[in-house]
Design a protein around this motif. Structure first.
Motif, PDB file in Angstrom:
ATOM      1  N   LEU A 156     -22.632  -5.352  -2.340  1.00 27.58           N
ATOM      2  CA  LEU A 156     -22.882  -3.982  -1.889  1.00 27.58           C
ATOM      3  C   LEU A 156     -21.728  -3.059  -2.296  1.00 27.58           C
ATOM      4  CD1 LEU A 156     -24.665  -1.979  -0.426  1.00 27.58           C
ATOM      5  CD2 LEU A 156     -23.770  -2.815   1.760  1.00 27.58           C
ATOM      6  N   SER A 157     -20.501  -3.594  -2.298  1.00 27.75           N
ATOM      7  CA  SER A 157     -19.372  -2.743  -2.702  1.00 27.75           C
ATOM      8  C   SER A 157     -19.541  -2.307  -4.165  1.00 27.75           C
ATOM      9  CB  SER A 157     -18.032  -3.457  -2.478  1.00 27.75           C
ATOM     10  OG  SER A 157     -17.805  -4.471  -3.437  1.00 27.75           O
ATOM     11  N   HIS A 158     -20.118  -3.158  -5.000  1.00 28.98           N
ATOM     12  CA  HIS A 158     -20.387  -2.769  -6.389  1.00 28.98           C
ATOM     13  C   HIS A 158     -21.496  -1.710  -6.436  1.00 28.98           C
ATOM     14  CE1 HIS A 158     -18.357  -6.170  -8.775  1.00 28.98           C
ATOM     15  NE2 HIS A 158     -18.040  -6.390  -7.518  1.00 28.98           N
ATOM     16  N   LEU A 192      -7.140  -0.341  -5.143  1.00 29.50           N
ATOM     17  CA  LEU A 192      -8.044  -0.781  -6.221  1.00 29.50           C
ATOM     18  C   LEU A 192      -9.353  -0.009  -6.159  1.00 29.50           C
ATOM     19  CD1 LEU A 192      -7.456  -4.621  -5.980  1.00 29.50           C
ATOM     20  CD2 LEU A 192      -6.700  -3.098  -7.802  1.00 29.50           C
ATOM     21  N   THR A 193      -9.752   0.368  -4.934  1.00 29.06           N
ATOM     22  CA  THR A 193     -11.055   1.010  -4.743  1.00 29.06           C
ATOM     23  C   THR A 193     -11.237   2.200  -5.682  1.00 29.06           C
ATOM     24  OG1 THR A 193     -10.797   0.392  -2.454  1.00 29.06           O
ATOM     25  CG2 THR A 193     -12.561   1.913  -2.953  1.00 29.06           C
ATOM     26  N   GLN A 194     -10.210   3.068  -5.770  1.00 30.44           N
ATOM     27  CA  GLN A 194     -10.372   4.265  -6.607  1.00 30.44           C
ATOM     28  C   GLN A 194     -10.391   3.903  -8.089  1.00 30.44           C
ATOM     29  OE1 GLN A 194      -7.535   3.248  -5.503  1.00 30.44           O
ATOM     30  NE2 GLN A 194      -5.866   3.852  -6.855  1.00 30.44           N
ATOM     31  N   TRP A 251      -6.193   2.562  10.465  1.00 27.59           N
ATOM     32  CA  TRP A 251      -5.367   3.778  10.488  1.00 27.59           C
ATOM     33  C   TRP A 251      -4.795   4.040   9.098  1.00 27.59           C
ATOM     34  CZ3 TRP A 251      -0.200   4.962   9.584  1.00 27.59           C
ATOM     35  CH2 TRP A 251       0.234   6.195  10.065  1.00 27.59           C
ATOM     36  N   GLN A 252      -4.310   2.982   8.432  1.00 27.48           N
ATOM     37  CA  GLN A 252      -3.755   3.169   7.073  1.00 27.48           C
ATOM     38  C   GLN A 252      -4.751   3.887   6.178  1.00 27.48           C
ATOM     39  OE1 GLN A 252      -2.824  -0.386   4.692  1.00 27.48           O
ATOM     40  NE2 GLN A 252      -2.843   0.857   2.854  1.00 27.48           N
ATOM     41  N   LYS A 253      -6.008   3.534   6.302  1.00 21.25           N
ATOM     42  CA  LYS A 253      -7.041   4.083   5.416  1.00 21.25           C
ATOM     43  C   LYS A 253      -7.562   5.440   5.881  1.00 21.25           C
ATOM     44  CE  LYS A 253      -6.965   0.388   2.793  1.00 21.25           C
ATOM     45  NZ  LYS A 253      -6.516   0.416   1.392  1.00 21.25           N
ATOM     46  N   GLY A 254      -7.018   5.981   6.979  1.00 17.94           N
ATOM     47  CA  GLY A 254      -7.408   7.318   7.464  1.00 17.94           C
ATOM     48  C   GLY A 254      -8.826   7.373   7.995  1.00 17.94           C
ATOM     49  N   PHE A 260      -1.231   5.877   3.611  1.00 16.91           N
ATOM     50  CA  PHE A 260      -0.371   5.361   2.537  1.00 16.91           C
ATOM     51  C   PHE A 260      -1.182   4.349   1.749  1.00 16.91           C
ATOM     52  CE2 PHE A 260       0.475   2.540   6.088  1.00 16.91           C
ATOM     53  CZ  PHE A 260       0.592   1.282   5.525  1.00 16.91           C
ATOM     54  N   GLU A 261      -0.864   4.197   0.473  1.00 12.98           N
ATOM     55  CA  GLU A 261      -1.657   3.322  -0.391  1.00 12.98           C
ATOM     56  C   GLU A 261      -0.757   2.817  -1.520  1.00 12.98           C
ATOM     57  OE1 GLU A 261      -4.205   1.159  -0.524  1.00 12.98           O
ATOM     58  OE2 GLU A 261      -5.447   2.802   0.205  1.00 12.98           O
ATOM     59  N   PRO A 262      -0.206   1.605  -1.362  1.00 14.98           N
ATOM     60  CA  PRO A 262       0.743   1.110  -2.381  1.00 14.98           C
ATOM     61  C   PRO A 262       0.186   1.239  -3.802  1.00 14.98           C
ATOM     62  CG  PRO A 262       0.761  -0.331  -0.473  1.00 14.98           C
ATOM     63  CD  PRO A 262      -0.332   0.678  -0.228  1.00 14.98           C
TER      64      PRO A 262
HETATM   65  P1  ADP Z   1      -6.553  -2.898   0.537  1.00 18.68           P
HETATM   66  O1  ADP Z   1      -6.158  -4.119  -0.252  1.00 18.68           O
HETATM   67  O2  ADP Z   1      -5.421  -2.188   1.202  1.00 18.68           O
HETATM   68  O3  ADP Z   1      -7.695  -3.125   1.492  1.00 18.68           O
HETATM   69  P2  ADP Z   1      -7.467  -1.865  -2.031  1.00 18.68           P
HETATM   70  O4  ADP Z   1      -8.161  -0.585  -2.383  1.00 18.68           O
HETATM   71  O5  ADP Z   1      -6.288  -2.245  -2.833  1.00 18.68           O
HETATM   72  O6  ADP Z   1      -7.118  -1.787  -0.480  1.00 18.68           O
HETATM   73  O7  ADP Z   1      -8.487  -3.075  -2.139  1.00 18.68           O
HETATM   74  C1  ADP Z   1      -9.596  -3.150  -1.305  1.00 18.68           C
HETATM   75  C2  ADP Z   1     -10.598  -4.088  -1.942  1.00 18.68           C
HETATM   76  O8  ADP Z   1     -11.430  -4.631  -0.931  1.00 18.68           O
HETATM   77  C3  ADP Z   1     -11.527  -3.400  -2.917  1.00 18.68           C
HETATM   78  O9  ADP Z   1     -11.870  -4.355  -3.887  1.00 18.68           O
HETATM   79  C4  ADP Z   1     -12.736  -3.032  -2.051  1.00 18.68           C
HETATM   80  O10 ADP Z   1     -13.903  -2.917  -2.812  1.00 18.68           O
HETATM   81  C5  ADP Z   1     -12.785  -4.236  -1.148  1.00 18.68           C
HETATM   82  N1  ADP Z   1     -13.383  -3.996   0.163  1.00 18.68           N
HETATM   83  C6  ADP Z   1     -12.853  -3.364   1.227  1.00 18.68           C
HETATM   84  N2  ADP Z   1     -13.693  -3.396   2.280  1.00 18.68           N
HETATM   85  C7  ADP Z   1     -14.789  -4.058   1.868  1.00 18.68           C
HETATM   86  C8  ADP Z   1     -16.027  -4.438   2.507  1.00 18.68           C
HETATM   87  N3  ADP Z   1     -16.269  -4.135   3.768  1.00 18.68           N
HETATM   88  N4  ADP Z   1     -16.914  -5.135   1.766  1.00 18.68           N
HETATM   89  C9  ADP Z   1     -16.663  -5.447   0.471  1.00 18.68           C
HETATM   90  N5  ADP Z   1     -15.530  -5.138  -0.175  1.00 18.68           N
HETATM   91  C10 ADP Z   1     -14.592  -4.452   0.518  1.00 18.68           C
END
Ligand code: ADP
Length: 485
Positions: free
Chosen positions: A363-365, A385-387, A307-310, A380-382
């Motif tokens: 895969l996230s990379h 890092l993703t963006q 939910w936090q992530k919409g 909400f997003e304290p």
């Molecule tokens: P949060 O810590 O609230 O999840 P952030 O954006 O601060 O959000 O950090 C999320 C981190 O977790 C990022 O590095 C993102 O790439 C990674 N991440 C989230 N979900 C996955 C996933 N399913 N597989 C790989 N990395 C993930």
């Protein structure tokens, strides 16, 4: 003058990680070293942490720390000093750091992290001869009691020390029933609204916030937002009462790990000068997700499905995204209902929506390197890092205007487009209509290849390394220990 800081955190890379806190706690010692700060990190002795401590040197033995035998042992966190609270009765368990193998919070979490806080307060109070600290920096509720013990039950005859309490996510407050108070070893005076009491129970984060010389959170916008009920989650009044003693400092990213020039996970490396080479990563991603190649932009999502992530709103907008010519590749794990909604969307749009449910670092990379735009519709997003990774990889962030997302992405409004400073798209309010509109705006930008390339380059040139953040924390420590010169 050099400053000696004890950083109290329940996780830190490379030893143990469940979230962003670990990245920050792991990066801080290195980011501060060039500012004359020696940071020692205190971690709980979880199994993964104990495995990482080679030839532990015993600094202190407790016969009973909140009822458990324990030791403080010295080690290394990368190149930096580490102290571990080795208390097998509290920390040597299967499962997660905070929950059992079934995902339920450990019932004695209050005892585990009160003991952790007590040990931190003892260290700062001079428990180990030859080991002195000028300041203590506590992270999240797991470390909050360190500051409460320093305030209400310090080591006898020790001098008071300045302290920082950092909130990485206000949603987690470490709230426990009133009955535990008697076991904490605190004087009766600590049971008050200005002490550890919170809504009739004991609040570990709240106790830390009350006791801290300064409170920080991980972005300036989130520092303002937590003054309001919706974001403050019950502690907004306390945040307001601390006034200017609540600050926001953005997290940095690890540019050694997240850099498209040398990233080993990618089909093809590239930089802001060789953006055309990104196309190979997009093709590879389409193949990996079973998507049809197409003219339109490839949207990506890397997220916890919560939910936090919409992510519930993302599910609602899938048909619109496809209708206007977009495709989607998503990596995530989390809520069952969201996973079902995503699967139904992918079934309606084969070749246009591809999913990987799970956690996959490589895969996230590849998603950041091959996607044209990333959707981050967080309620909400304290900090987020993703963006920040997206900006570094030329994957245009489309984000809700909240917290760190608001602070790090420059919206493609007319003024910013004219000035050539835009790095992404922001939208207000996480609703179907707003997210659909943001997708439409992204498509408009996409239709102008020159403008799009400029957006990508602007993001890739922005500096979100730890250099700025390290400097900001060092200045904060200097402000608090100023009398030292
Ligand atoms: P949060 O810590 O609230 O999840 P952030 O954006 O601060 O959000 O950090 C999320 C981190 O977790 C990022 O590095 C993102 O790439 C990674 N991440 C989230 N979900 C996955 C996933 N399913 N597989 C790989 N990395 C993930």
């Amino acid at each position: 003058m050099a400053r000696r800081v004890l950083s109290v955190a329940s996780e830190a890379v490379p030893l143990i990680k469940t979230g962003g806190l670990a990245d920050v706690a792991g990066a801080l010692p290195g980011a501060l070293a060039s500012h004359g700060v020696t940071m020692t990190t205190l971690l709980p002795g979880f199994p993964a942490v104990m495995l990482g401590v080679k030839r532990p040197k015993v600094l202190h033995r407790y016969k009973s720390l909140l009822g458990e035998p324990a030791r403080l042992v010295a080690g290394k966190l990368g190149a930096h000093p580490l102290i571990v609270l080795d208390a097998p009765g509290l920390f040597a368990r299967d499962g997660g750091p905070y929950s059992d193998p079934a995902g339920q919070d450990w019932e004695d979490n209050w005892r585990r992290f009160a003991a952790f806080g007590r040990a931190a307060a003892d260290l700062v109070g001079g428990l180990v001869e030859g080991l002195e600290f000028d300041l203590v920096h506590a992270h999240d509720w797991q470390a909050g009691m360190a500051l409460a013990y320093l305030r209400f039950a310090p080591v006898a005859n020790s001098a008071p020390k300045p302290s920082v309490m950092t909130i990485h996510n206000m949603a987690f407050q470490g709230y426990f029933p009133e009955q535990i108070f008697g076991e904490l070893g605190l004087p009766a005076s600590a049971w008050s609204i200005e002490g550890v009491e919170s809504y009739g129970g004991v609040g570990f984060l709240k106790a830390g916030m009350e006791a801290a010389s300064l409170i920080t959170t991980v972005s300036p916008t989130y520092a303002r937002e937590i003054r309001q009920g919706e974001f403050g989650m019950g502690l907004d009044g306390l945040v307001r009462s601390r006034g200017t003693r609540v600050r926001g400092i953005l997290n940095g990213i690890d540019t050694a790990e997240w850099n498209p020039v040398g990233d080993p996970y990618l089909a093809r490396n590239y930089s802001h000068r060789t953006l055309a080479a990104r196309a190979a990563n997009k093709r590879a991603l389409e193949a990996e997700f079973g998507l049809e190649p197409g003219e339109g932009p490839l949207f990506v999502v890397v997220s916890r499905l919560t939910w936090q992530k919409g992510m519930d709103v993302l599910v609602e907008v899938l048909d619109h995204l496809v209708r206007v010519g977009g495709r989607l590749a998503l990596l995530g794990s989390g809520d069952e209902a969201t996973v079902e909604g995503l699967k139904a969307g992918a079934a309606r749009h084969p070749g246009r929506i591809g999913l990987k449910i799970g956690y996959d670092e490589g895969l996230s990379h590849r998603l950041q390197a091959g996607g044209d735009a990333i959707l981050v519709p967080s309620r909400f997003e304290p900090c987020g890092l993703t963006q920040l990774y997206s900006l570094a990889y030329g994957c245009v962030p489309v984000v809700a205007r909240t917290g760190g997302l608001a602070d790090t992405v420059i919206d493609a409004n007319l003024a910013a487009l004219d000035a050539g400073t835009t790095t992404g798209v922001q939208f207000n309010g996480v609703t179907h209509a707003e997210l659909a509109d943001a997708i439409d705006r992204t498509l408009q930008l996409w239709r102008s290849p020159a403008a799009w390339r400029q957006l990508q380059r602007n993001g890739m040139k922005a500096d979100f390394s730890w250099v700025q953040s390290g400097k900001a924390y060092a200045e904060l420590y200097r402000e608090l220990t100023g009398a030292m010169g």
